[in-house]
Each structure stands twice: as structure tokens, then as C-alpha cells.
Design an enzyme around this catalytic site. Structure first.
Site, PDB file in Angstrom:
ATOM      1  N   CYS A   1      50.695  76.420 -13.018  1.00  0.00           N
ATOM      2  CA  CYS A   1      49.893  76.483 -12.866  1.00  0.00           C
ATOM      3  C   CYS A   1      49.545  76.499 -11.425  1.00  0.00           C
ATOM      4  CB  CYS A   1      48.789  76.846 -13.992  1.00  0.00           C
ATOM      5  SG  CYS A   1      49.505  76.717 -15.741  1.00  0.00           S
TER       6      CYS A   1
ATOM      7  N   ARG B   1      47.888  81.569 -14.279  1.00  0.00           N
ATOM      8  CA  ARG B   1      48.416  80.685 -15.525  1.00  0.00           C
ATOM      9  C   ARG B   1      49.802  81.641 -15.615  1.00  0.00           C
ATOM     10  NH1 ARG B   1      48.048  81.478 -22.012  1.00  0.00           N
ATOM     11  NH2 ARG B   1      48.849  79.956 -23.018  1.00  0.00           N
ATOM     12  N   LEU B   2      51.146  80.949 -16.022  1.00  0.00           N
ATOM     13  CA  LEU B   2      51.602  81.170 -16.167  1.00  0.00           C
ATOM     14  C   LEU B   2      51.972  80.646 -17.988  1.00  0.00           C
ATOM     15  CD1 LEU B   2      55.072  82.015 -15.567  1.00  0.00           C
ATOM     16  CD2 LEU B   2      55.260  79.445 -14.504  1.00  0.00           C
TER      17      LEU B   2
ATOM     18  N   ASN C   1      47.386  72.343 -14.520  1.00  0.00           N
ATOM     19  CA  ASN C   1      48.392  72.626 -13.650  1.00  0.00           C
ATOM     20  C   ASN C   1      50.032  71.767 -14.150  1.00  0.00           C
ATOM     21  OD1 ASN C   1      51.021  73.157 -12.357  1.00  0.00           O
ATOM     22  ND2 ASN C   1      50.856  72.760 -10.716  1.00  0.00           N
ATOM     23  N   GLY C   2      50.946  71.855 -15.243  1.00  0.00           N
ATOM     24  CA  GLY C   2      52.064  71.035 -14.920  1.00  0.00           C
ATOM     25  C   GLY C   2      52.548  71.453 -17.449  1.00  0.00           C
ATOM     26  N   GLU C   3      52.940  69.878 -17.310  1.00  0.00           N
ATOM     27  CA  GLU C   3      52.698  70.238 -18.640  1.00  0.00           C
ATOM     28  C   GLU C   3      53.205  68.454 -19.266  1.00  0.00           C
ATOM     29  OE1 GLU C   3      53.629  72.412 -20.453  1.00  0.00           O
ATOM     30  OE2 GLU C   3      54.261  73.925 -19.152  1.00  0.00           O
TER      31      GLU C   3
ATOM     32  N   ASP D   1      49.063  71.515 -24.514  1.00  0.00           N
ATOM     33  CA  ASP D   1      49.353  70.497 -24.299  1.00  0.00           C
ATOM     34  C   ASP D   1      47.469  70.764 -23.587  1.00  0.00           C
ATOM     35  OD1 ASP D   1      49.766  72.356 -22.132  1.00  0.00           O
ATOM     36  OD2 ASP D   1      50.736  70.535 -21.469  1.00  0.00           O
TER      37      ASP D   1
ATOM     38  N   SER E   1      65.951  70.078 -14.451  1.00  0.00           N
ATOM     39  CA  SER E   1      66.652  69.764 -13.054  1.00  0.00           C
ATOM     40  C   SER E   1      67.100  68.697 -13.512  1.00  0.00           C
ATOM     41  CB  SER E   1      66.346  69.797 -11.664  1.00  0.00           C
ATOM     42  OG  SER E   1      65.324  69.398 -11.166  1.00  0.00           O
TER      43      SER E   1
END
Length: 635
Positions: A2, A50-51, A75-77, A100, A364
Site C-alpha cells: 500500500c 490499498r493494494l 504498508n507491508g506484510e 494483519d 524475490s
């Protein structure tokens, strides 16, 4: 993944304009195309793009707890959020979502500023606590996700995922920081915590920032974690190989949680191949893999990616990029907001563009070289260190300093004869030598490039100070560990993670980084350095660990990297653009550069007399930044 933004009145309860809050939030709409929302109350504005990746139905932000006393933009996980839910429920917290994000909200209520110690993942977030009248910002340990902030002249605090959030505010003063210019022409990027603008800052990796309404002083960021290189693990190599493979497996498994299509980058290098092999062992479906190749065989690794794809029967997609794919200069200047000179941003942008056609999340292999000693420069530095340790510094300075001054800069010669930089480094101490080798333009080159007036403005500042400050905190005398630590603090955050974040988010793609898991990093820092580099072979223990899973050619071929043919471009199809950029009136009027040196570099490169592709590319990207800065300045 995000984009976040916000405004906070540290002294009062001013009302923020919704249209302004919306505008600065939506300037990063590419980071989150699925939804956007704002929360405004007296003295506060929070914005979110938001993504959607996890909890598509109820994971919207800004998100608040049940009584609306604590809210967050994130923003993140958080990869271990499912483990934290039962612990927080046992403390009495009620969950209304499966996201989360809500875990962080309750973690703040339960543990306060210490909540960051419980979070495993990549993150940048801001928490508003109405009862405490406080705003708490945090960034993940390895600096995977970005956070920028500034204090505005009216006393407001502003933050955002990207620097363009801050520069879009009409009250922000765009005054370029001379030290940031010096840093850029050394590193090729502006290292944390500095920004190209004097009044803006990056929140450093593994730091938090706590603001309380009514406090008059501007608080400083506070570190909450650091990597400690002990290099004292007594483990046998065979056992280290088994444990390393298992730790990578656990890290990859955590990063497979998603409610959207997920795949991986597969470059054909060791790290991405190891990640894909691990994913294949964890999935009962073919892994979706993406790769790009180049029509120039000197830069094309796609055959090695295909070997791995064939072995694991992945759903593999390959696109070939032309070797003259250089039309992204202005796009990159807008995306990165600052001068950024890593030309591999171009193929990175393309592989993210291609991956997003098929997946929303991609794993990655970033971080493996830094943690496991994979770079050629590490081996060269260790060789230099052996000589430095055998000769007194006075003798080294006398002999190698003289050779470094007298030896010609032989760009045209075979690599074994290009000894000028090595001679110069041998006369230096370890930190100075590594900075010398990492600098795109060495100190003597920067001194020639910069105008006398700009050098006076720098007041003696030298980019080496960035390394000196970090080296003081490294707490290791192991030569490999020291430069790994310096790379963690500078190169990995400022170059690699910045490159991938901006390139991926330009296409609304989330990239996850299993080799940068902080628990894996901590364990690797306990391993003796001779497990990482053995007999001139980098990443030795990693390669041995994955021999059962990967082809020999993938593991032991020479490292190629994600390169582009800069020298060829700048003498061919980019020659006119290079000349127009480097010698533009905008560059000459900036006051930073020695015009005679600029003209000589252009002439010598075009004639083939010298290879100035590195400084010329840096100058092109700096001019693109200046042009973008003029174009996007609020009226």
C-alpha cells in the site's frame, strides 16, 4: 502492499483540508489501486491507498479498534500475524477482521512501542492513539518498506510512503541539501536518513518515531533492532548447510500466505533459483515464475532461469527486452523522487511490469549476496585486507598512495591492468577503502566534478562520513562482517530495496523477500565468515546447501548481475540525450558542477578515449531529477 500518508498537528487541533489530504495521498495511487480512504479529525489526517492482498473483504484502512481510540495506516506484510492472534485474544482483544493490520492495532494497545519487537515482516506504519494524543511511526528491520517525513513551516508533521507525498504539499520548502548531492555522486543514491531535500528525512530501517501533541521539541528516531555479527557459531559446515536450507524453507513458507495470485522472480541467479526451488517443494501446484532476458547475450541469463523452470516444471514466462530499452529515464525520475543512478532499475521495472500481468505478489532473492558474501567486491576487499594487515600504514600510504596517484586510469585495458583504484585503496584504512570501492565517483573524481563554489558550500563534508558513522556501531572486527554491516545500512536499504519497492509499486506489485527475514539474518551473522567465502568462492555454504536442489551451472557460474550496456548506449542511441542533459543550461546554472569537466567527459566518452559511462549516467539521472523537480513543484 500500500501507500500511506498523514498530517499531524503537534501543537494544536487545526483542521486539515480534505481536498489537500486526498491530493497528497492520491499522488501515490500506483501503490494501491484497489481502494483509498481518509480519516480526518481535529489535528490529524490519515490517508491510505490499498493494494488488496490479505483479507480482501474487511482489510480496509485507515483501520481503528472497536472504540476508535487507536487507528493505523500500514504498508507491508506481517508474516507472523496468525501466530499473534491467539495471544492477543487471550489478552482480551476482539478481532473483527482477518487482516494483519488489525494485529498491529491490538499489539500497540497491548505492548506499546515494544510492539515492533513482536512483528516479523516488512512494514512501515503510523499509529494514532487518541488517548495518548500520540503518533507512532515504525519501519521494518531491513528497510524493505519506505517511510519519509518532514516538519512543515506551520508546525505540522507530514509523512508518506514516498517523498512525492511530502513535496506535493504546498507548504514544503524544496531546498536541496548539498550533503545529499555529495552522497549521491558517491553512492548513486541518497542514503538514509538523508533526503535530497534539506527539510525531509527517511525514517531509518529498524527505527521508530514517537510524537506527542504538545511537545515542542522535534523527537529523534529511536533504534529498536540491529544485526550483531558474532561469527562464533561452532556448527559444522554439513550441519550449517542443513539448517540453512531449513531456515530458508521456513522463511519462504511464511511468505506464501496471500488471497491473490502469487509467484516468483526467476533471474537464473543463485538466490532467486533457491527461492523458487524451495517454493516448489512447498506447493502442490506449479510455481508461477517470471523472467526477462536481453537480446544482447552478454547480459542475458534467461537460459539458466529456464534450467530451473524445467527442473521444477514451473509455469514460466519469459519476455525478451531489447538492449536499447532506455526510454524510462523520466519515468524513473518521477518514481524515485530523488536522484537514483542504479541503471538496473530499468530491467527491474520491466520484470515487475511483466510479473504484474500474471500475479499480484512475487517472491524475490534479494538480500542473499549481502548476507552470504556473494559480491566479488567482498573477495577483493578481503584480499586487500590481508595486505593491509601485513604492512604498516605509513609504508602503505607512501608506496601505494604514490602508485595510486601515478598509475593511469586505464578504462580501455583488461581488468587485470586496471589497478589504479586498488592502489588507492591499499593506502587507506578498511572503512575508507571499502567506501572507495563502493563509490560510483571517488573522492578525487567528485572534487574535479564539483565547482569551487559548491565545494565551499559542502564545508569539508565527505560522503565517507556515512560509512564512518555506521562503522562505529558495527561492533565487529571481522573484515567481512564489517563490510556486510555497512552494506546492510546503506547499499541494501538505499539501493536494492529502494529500487525494488519503487519499480514494483509502479505496477501495484507486492514483492516479498525471504532472504531478508530478520531471524535468518540474525542466524547468518553468527556463522564464521569462512563458511561464507571459501577459496575465493562467495556464498559457499549457501551453494553447498542447495547443491541437491539446483543445477551446478546455476550455482557455480560467474555472477552476471542485472546489467545494461551503458557505455554502448551513451555512444549510440543515447548520445544526443546524454549531451543535452549533461550540458543543459539547467545543469550549468545549478552551480554544482565544473562546466569544463562536464564538457570534457562528454567529448572523451563519445570519442572512445575514455569510458565515462558511470558519471555520465549519474549526471543524466541528476538532470532528470532537476527537471522533474521543476515540473512537479506546487504553484
Amino acid at each position: 502492499m500500500c501507500g500511506i500518508s498523514g498530517l499531524f498537528d503537534t501543537q494544536g487541533l487545526r483542521s486539515y483540508d480534505r481536498a489537500l489530504a486526498s491530493r497528497i495521498n492520491n499522488i501515490q495511487a500506483h501503490r494501491g489501486p484497489d481502494e483509498d480512504d481518509l480519516h480526518l479529525e481535529p489535528g490529524l489526517a490519515l490517508g491510505h491507498r490499498r493494494l488488496s492482498v490479505i483479507d480482501l473483504a474487511t482489510g480496509q484502512q485507515p483501520q481503528f479498534n472497536a472504540d476508535a481510540s487507536v487507528g493505523i495506516v500500514f504498508n507491508g506484510e506481517i508474516y507472523n500475524f496468525q501466530e499473534l492472534v491467539p495471544e492477543l485474544k487471550a489478552l482480551g482483544y476482539v478481532f473483527r477482521t482477518r487482516s494483519d493490520t488489525e494485529v498491529i492495532v491490538h499489539a500497540w494497545s497491548a505492548w506499546g512501542t515494544a510492539c515492533v519487537h513482536r512483528l516479523r515482516g516488512m512494514f512501515a506504519f503510523a499509529i494514532w492513539d487518541r488517548a495518548q494524543q500520540s503518533l507512532f511511526l515504525a519501519r521494518d528491520r531491513m528497510g524493505v518498506k519506505p517511510m519519509h517525513y518532514a516538519w512543515l513551516p506551520d508546525g505540522s508533521f507530514i509523512f508518506g510512503s514516498e517523498l512525492k507525498v511530502i513535496t506535493a504539499h504546498p507548504g514544503f520548502v524544496r531546498e536541496i541539501d548539498p550533503k545529499a548531492v555529495e552522497d549521491y555522486f558517491s553512492f548513486g543514491y541518497v542514503p538514509d536518513p538523508r533526503c535530497i531535500y534539506r527539510n525531509a528525512h527517511k525514517l531509518p530501517a529498524a527505527h521508530t518515531l514517537l510524537l506527542r501533541r504538545g511537545e515542542t521539541d522535534q523527537p529523534a528516531p529511536v533504534p529498536y533492532w540491529d544485526v550483531q555479527f558474532t561469527n562464533d557459531n561452532p556448527i559444522e559446515q554439513a550441519d550449517a548447510e542443513v539448517e540453512l536450507r531449513e531456515r530458508v524453507r521456513e522463511s519462504v513458507k511464511l511468505r506464501l500466505i496471500a488471497d491473490v495470485p502469487l509467484g516468483a522472480f526467476l533471474s537464473g541467479g543463485v538466490d532467486s533459483s533457491a527461492v523458487v526451488a524451495t517454493m516448489a517443494g512447498l506447493s502442490d501446484k506449479p510455481v508461477q515464475t517470471c523472467a526477462i532476458g536481453f537480446d544482447d547475450p552478454r547480459f542475458n541469463e534467461s537460459e539458466f532461469a529456464q534450467q530451473v523452470a524445467d527442473r521444477y516444471k514451473t509455469d514460466h514466462r519469459l519476455e525478451i527486452v531489447k538492449s536499447d530499452d532506455f526510454d524510462l529515464i523520466d519515468t524513473l525520475a518521477w518514481l524515485y523522487d530523488e536522484p537514483y543512478a542504479d541503471s538496473s532499475a530499468i530491467p527491474t521495472y520491466r520484470v515487475c511490469e511483466m510479473a504484474r500481468k500474471h500475479v499480484t505478489v512475487a517472491l524475490s532473492g534479494d538480500g542473499g549476496d549481502e548476507s552470504l558474501g556473494g559480491y566479488r567486491r567482498y573477495r577483493m576487499h578481503l584480499g586487500e585486507e590481508r595486505v593491509r594487515n601485513r604492512l604498516p600504514q605509513g609504508l602503505r600510504q607512501s608506496v601505494f598512495g604514490t602508485l595510486g596517484r601515478l598509475y593511469p586510469k586505464a578504462d580501455w585495458a583488461p581488468r587485470m591492468f586496471r589497478a589504479k583504484t586498488t592502489f588507492q585503496a591499499m593506502a587507506m584504512d578498511s572503512v575508507q577503502a571499502y567506501h572507495h570501492s563502493m563509490s560510483h565517483l571517488r573522492a578525487d573524481q567528485r572534487a574535479r566534478l564539483f565547482s569551487p563554489a559548491f565545494q565551499r558550500e559542502l564545508g569539508g563534508y565527505n560522503a565517507i562520513e556515512v560509512f564512518r558513522e555506521h562503522a562505529q556501531r558495527a561492533q565487529t572486527d571481522d573484515p567481512l562482517a564489517l563490510i556486510q554491516y555497512l552494506d546492510y545500512k546503506t547499499w541494501l536499504v538505499g539501493d536494492i530495496n529502494t529500487k525494488v519497492d519503487r519499480a514494483a509499486m509502479a505496477h501495484s506489485l507486492e514483492v516479498r523477500e525471504p532472504l531478508m527475514d530478520h531471524l535468518l539474518i540474525e542466524w547468518l551473522a553468527t556463522l564464521p565468515s569462512d563458511l561464507k567465502i571459501q577459496g575465493g568462492e562467495g556464498k559457499a555454504v549457501f551453494k553447498k546447501a542447495f547443491e541437491p536442489l539446483l543445477p551446478h551451472d546455476v550455482l557455480y557460474r560467474p555472477k552476471m548481475g542485472f546489467s545494461v550496456p551503458l557505455a554502448k548506449w551513451l555512444r549510440g542511441p543515447l548520445a544526443q540525450r546524454m549531451r543535452e542533459s549533461v550540458l543543459s543550461q539547467r545543469m550549468l546554472d545549478s552551480g554544482y558542477f565544473n562546466a569544463t569537466v562536464l564538457e570534457r567527459m562528454v567529448k572523451e566518452h563519445l570519442s572512445g578515449q575514455s569510458d565515462h559511462s558511470t558519471p555520465l549516467w549519474m549526471l543524466i539521472m541528476f538532470d532528470a531529477f532537476l527537471r522533474q523537480n521543476e515540473k512537479s513543484a506546487p504553484v
